[in-house]
Design a protein around this motif. Structure first.
Motif, mmCIF file in Angstrom:
data_model
loop_
_atom_site.group_PDB
_atom_site.id
_atom_site.type_symbol
_atom_site.label_atom_id
_atom_site.label_comp_id
_atom_site.label_asym_id
_atom_site.label_seq_id
_atom_site.Cartn_x
_atom_site.Cartn_y
_atom_site.Cartn_z
ATOM 1 N N CYS A 87 6.394 5.828 3.987
ATOM 2 C CA CYS A 87 7.028 5.272 2.784
ATOM 3 C C CYS A 87 7.580 3.877 3.045
ATOM 4 C CB CYS A 87 8.143 6.201 2.300
ATOM 5 S SG CYS A 87 7.566 7.764 1.614
ATOM 6 N N TRP A 88 8.145 3.673 4.220
ATOM 7 C CA TRP A 88 8.715 2.373 4.579
ATOM 8 C C TRP A 88 7.657 1.269 4.514
ATOM 9 C CZ3 TRP A 88 8.034 -1.235 8.530
ATOM 10 C CH2 TRP A 88 9.071 -2.160 8.716
ATOM 11 N N VAL A 89 6.491 1.530 5.088
ATOM 12 C CA VAL A 89 5.412 0.534 5.083
ATOM 13 C C VAL A 89 4.915 0.272 3.661
ATOM 14 C CG1 VAL A 89 3.045 0.063 5.833
ATOM 15 C CG2 VAL A 89 4.686 1.066 7.439
ATOM 16 N N CYS A 90 4.675 1.327 2.907
ATOM 17 C CA CYS A 90 4.139 1.173 1.551
ATOM 18 C C CYS A 90 5.117 0.451 0.632
ATOM 19 C CB CYS A 90 3.774 2.534 0.967
ATOM 20 S SG CYS A 90 2.340 3.306 1.752
ATOM 21 N N PHE A 91 6.396 0.806 0.703
ATOM 22 C CA PHE A 91 7.389 0.158 -0.161
ATOM 23 C C PHE A 91 7.560 -1.323 0.201
ATOM 24 C CE2 PHE A 91 9.508 4.482 -0.980
ATOM 25 C CZ PHE A 91 8.770 4.642 -2.135
ATOM 26 N N PHE A 92 7.390 -1.647 1.469
ATOM 27 C CA PHE A 92 7.457 -3.052 1.869
ATOM 28 C C PHE A 92 6.361 -3.860 1.160
ATOM 29 C CE2 PHE A 92 6.024 -6.544 4.584
ATOM 30 C CZ PHE A 92 7.210 -7.244 4.762
ATOM 31 N N LEU A 93 5.150 -3.319 1.124
ATOM 32 C CA LEU A 93 4.035 -4.009 0.476
ATOM 33 C C LEU A 93 4.195 -4.041 -1.044
ATOM 34 C CD1 LEU A 93 1.106 -2.524 2.608
ATOM 35 C CD2 LEU A 93 2.128 -4.807 2.805
ATOM 36 N N LEU A 94 4.677 -2.922 -1.616
ATOM 37 C CA LEU A 94 4.845 -2.850 -3.070
ATOM 38 C C LEU A 94 5.995 -3.717 -3.576
ATOM 39 C CD1 LEU A 94 4.342 1.010 -3.441
ATOM 40 C CD2 LEU A 94 2.854 -0.739 -4.430
ATOM 41 N N SER A 95 6.916 -4.051 -2.693
ATOM 42 C CA SER A 95 8.100 -4.809 -3.096
ATOM 43 C C SER A 95 7.790 -6.265 -3.417
ATOM 44 C CB SER A 95 9.167 -4.780 -1.991
ATOM 45 O OG SER A 95 9.667 -3.485 -1.797
ATOM 46 N N TYR A 96 6.701 -6.793 -2.853
ATOM 47 C CA TYR A 96 6.461 -8.230 -2.994
ATOM 48 C C TYR A 96 6.040 -8.548 -4.422
ATOM 49 C CZ TYR A 96 5.755 -12.885 -1.145
ATOM 50 O OH TYR A 96 5.886 -14.216 -0.872
ATOM 51 N N PRO A 97 6.783 -9.409 -5.116
ATOM 52 C CA PRO A 97 6.437 -9.708 -6.514
ATOM 53 C C PRO A 97 5.207 -10.603 -6.616
ATOM 54 C CG PRO A 97 8.269 -11.069 -5.789
ATOM 55 C CD PRO A 97 7.978 -10.129 -4.655
ATOM 56 N N GLN A 98 4.595 -10.597 -7.767
ATOM 57 C CA GLN A 98 3.482 -11.505 -8.002
ATOM 58 C C GLN A 98 4.000 -12.940 -7.912
ATOM 59 O OE1 GLN A 98 0.631 -10.603 -11.018
ATOM 60 N NE2 GLN A 98 1.375 -8.517 -11.304
ATOM 61 N N THR A 99 3.364 -13.730 -7.038
ATOM 62 C CA THR A 99 3.904 -15.032 -6.670
ATOM 63 C C THR A 99 2.831 -16.113 -6.750
ATOM 64 O OG1 THR A 99 5.438 -13.957 -5.137
ATOM 65 C CG2 THR A 99 5.103 -16.329 -4.855
ATOM 66 N N SER A 100 3.214 -17.246 -7.296
ATOM 67 C CA SER A 100 2.376 -18.443 -7.286
ATOM 68 C C SER A 100 3.176 -19.559 -6.631
ATOM 69 C CB SER A 100 1.975 -18.859 -8.707
ATOM 70 O OG SER A 100 1.195 -17.861 -9.318
ATOM 71 N N MET A 101 2.546 -20.291 -5.689
ATOM 72 C CA MET A 101 3.259 -21.373 -5.019
ATOM 73 C C MET A 101 2.296 -22.485 -4.615
ATOM 74 S SD MET A 101 4.191 -19.592 -1.385
ATOM 75 C CE MET A 101 3.210 -18.235 -0.782
ATOM 76 N N ILE A 102 2.874 -23.636 -4.377
ATOM 77 C CA ILE A 102 2.125 -24.800 -3.921
ATOM 78 C C ILE A 102 2.552 -25.103 -2.485
ATOM 79 C CG2 ILE A 102 1.621 -27.241 -4.288
ATOM 80 C CD1 ILE A 102 0.557 -25.481 -6.502
ATOM 81 N N VAL A 103 1.580 -25.138 -1.578
ATOM 82 C CA VAL A 103 1.841 -25.433 -0.172
ATOM 83 C C VAL A 103 1.362 -26.858 0.113
ATOM 84 C CG1 VAL A 103 1.368 -24.784 2.215
ATOM 85 C CG2 VAL A 103 1.571 -23.010 0.456
#
Length: 411
Positions: free
Chosen positions: A282-298
């Motif tokens: 659960c710890w691994v899966c929730f870590f991945l699911l937590s990341y919001p949809q993100t757009s950025m400029i590098v």
């Protein structure tokens, strides 16, 4: 041979009854969506509406578990189902938000069936098969998936008002079938004269509080997500209610059905080792699911690089499917602890532990909604769950740190 037939009949009838009870208990996961639209509710109000039955279903678990020890599971289970029929039916005629909240409290009685059926079933089986039997009974959690398969079709075809009427009839028929195919064994009841205070002495045992904490994650998290995921798919990915419910069932179905497998695994490998690895998954899966949809400029040496980081609906569903399997196994392994350590007082202990899990399932949808209203980030629900699992792993590690044999399994 006669005893064996009774065992099977009790297990099958109890599991079927619990499945229907759980389907009713989770009805607002789907029913709440058209109600939200009709009443113009915000996310927090929707979370409270979806979670209201869970509150009652949690609070009644302790007295129901004690009454099961005292009077026997058959009569308590039967009366409980009959008592919920009328409130379910009356939801069809509710018009105001407070109507749904009040009726939801009474519908929540169906959720207390778990703390009745668990000790009722467990006492029909010996210790070597008790984990599997409780796991099979606990597979009635798949009633959450049943609601996601059935409810959208009923709502689409006949309107949302028809769903409570269908569920009320289903509950009445289920109660009658349960009574016909279940049995009573007076030797399973607690000795006469055992007081409420005597049964509640289990609260002084630190093991009970540990099991409450584990169960608030694996069951509370399951209930919270089962109530929230249909709406999440609608809001995050733009699915209609039928497709959203179907995808949400990819979490709810394994999270219920595979509880029987969890009971077998816990019997074979031990409750502690199984629960420990469930938390890590659960710890691994929730870590991945937590990341919001993100757009950025590098900024790079060759210019700006646009990056989009997000989970598509299929990857998201795949991770949820894994979480559902892990939670199913974890729910069974926690009750394996109880069956092994408190065989003479399963009703009271399962009621207390079930209360902790149910309260987790009540609080989480409200917090999910509040976090979305405050942050505007829908994946904040998984951030909260990730944090709760982190706390659980730390607590579990130090709880068993002094036991050398268990420490080896942690390492």
């Amino acid at each position: 041979m006669a005893t064996n037939k009774k065992q099977i009949s009790v297990l099958v009838s109890s599991t079927f009854a619990f499945t229907i009870c759980f389907a009713v208990w989770m009805m607002f996961a789907v029913l709440g969506i058209p109600i939200k639209n009709n009443l113009g509710l915000n996310e927090t109000q929707f979370g409270l509406l979806a979670a209201m039955p869970v509150l009652t279903g949690s609070l009644v678990r302790v007295p129901l578990g004690i009454w099961t020890d005292k009077f026997g599971g058959r009569i308590v289970f039967f009366v409980l189902m009959l008592a919920s029929v009328l409130p379910i039916y009356l939801i069809s005629y509710a018009t105001a938000y407070w109507h749904f909240l009040v009726l939801g409290l009474f519908v929540g009685l169906a959720g207390g069936s778990f703390s009745v059926g668990t000790p009722y079933v467990a006492r029909w089986f010996d210790k070597e098969r008790r984990g599997l039997a409780m796991g099979i009974f606990g597979a009635g959690n798949s009633g959450s998936a049943l609601t996601k398969f059935v409810a959208p079709a009923i709502i689409a075809g006949f309107g949302w008002q028809m769903l409570p009427k269908v569920y009320a009839v289903a509950m009445l028929v289920t109660a009658l079938l349960f009574w016909l195919f279940s049995f009573t064994d007076k030797s399973h009841q607690a000795p006469a004269g055992v007081s409420f205070a005597a049964q509640m002495k289990v609260l002084k045992d630190p093991r009970v509080w540990r099991y409450c904490q584990y169960y608030s994650v694996v069951f509370g998290g399951y209930v919270g997500l089962a109530l929230w995921m249909t709406k999440y798919y609608v809001a995050e990915y733009g699915f209609d209610i039928r497709h959203a419910a179907l995808l949400a069932a990819c979490f709810s179905l394994p999270g219920g059905v595979l509880r029987a497998l969890g009971g077998w695994i816990a019997d074979k490998y031990g409750a502690h080792k199984v629960t420990w690895w469930v938390m890590w998954v659960c710890w691994v899966c929730f870590f991945l699911l937590s990341y919001p949809q993100t757009s950025m400029i590098v900024k790079t040496v060759t210019g700006d690089l646009a990056m989009n980081i997000s989970l598509g609906p299929w990857m998201f569903t795949g991770l949820l499917f894994i979480v559902g399997i892990a939670m199913a196994i974890g729910k069974a392994s926690v009750f394996k602890f109880i069956g092994d350590d408190f065989s003479d007082n399963i009703g009271a202990v399962s009621g207390v532990v079930g209360l902790a899990g149910g309260l987790g399932g009540f609080i989480l949808p409200i917090l999910f909604g509040a976090l979305v209203d405050l942050t505007g980030v829908r994946s904040s629900a998984f951030m909260l769950l990730y944090g709760s699992v982190c706390v659980s792993l730390v607590w579990m590690h130090f709880s068993f740190k002094r036991a050398p044999a268990l420490q080896l399994s942690v390492i």
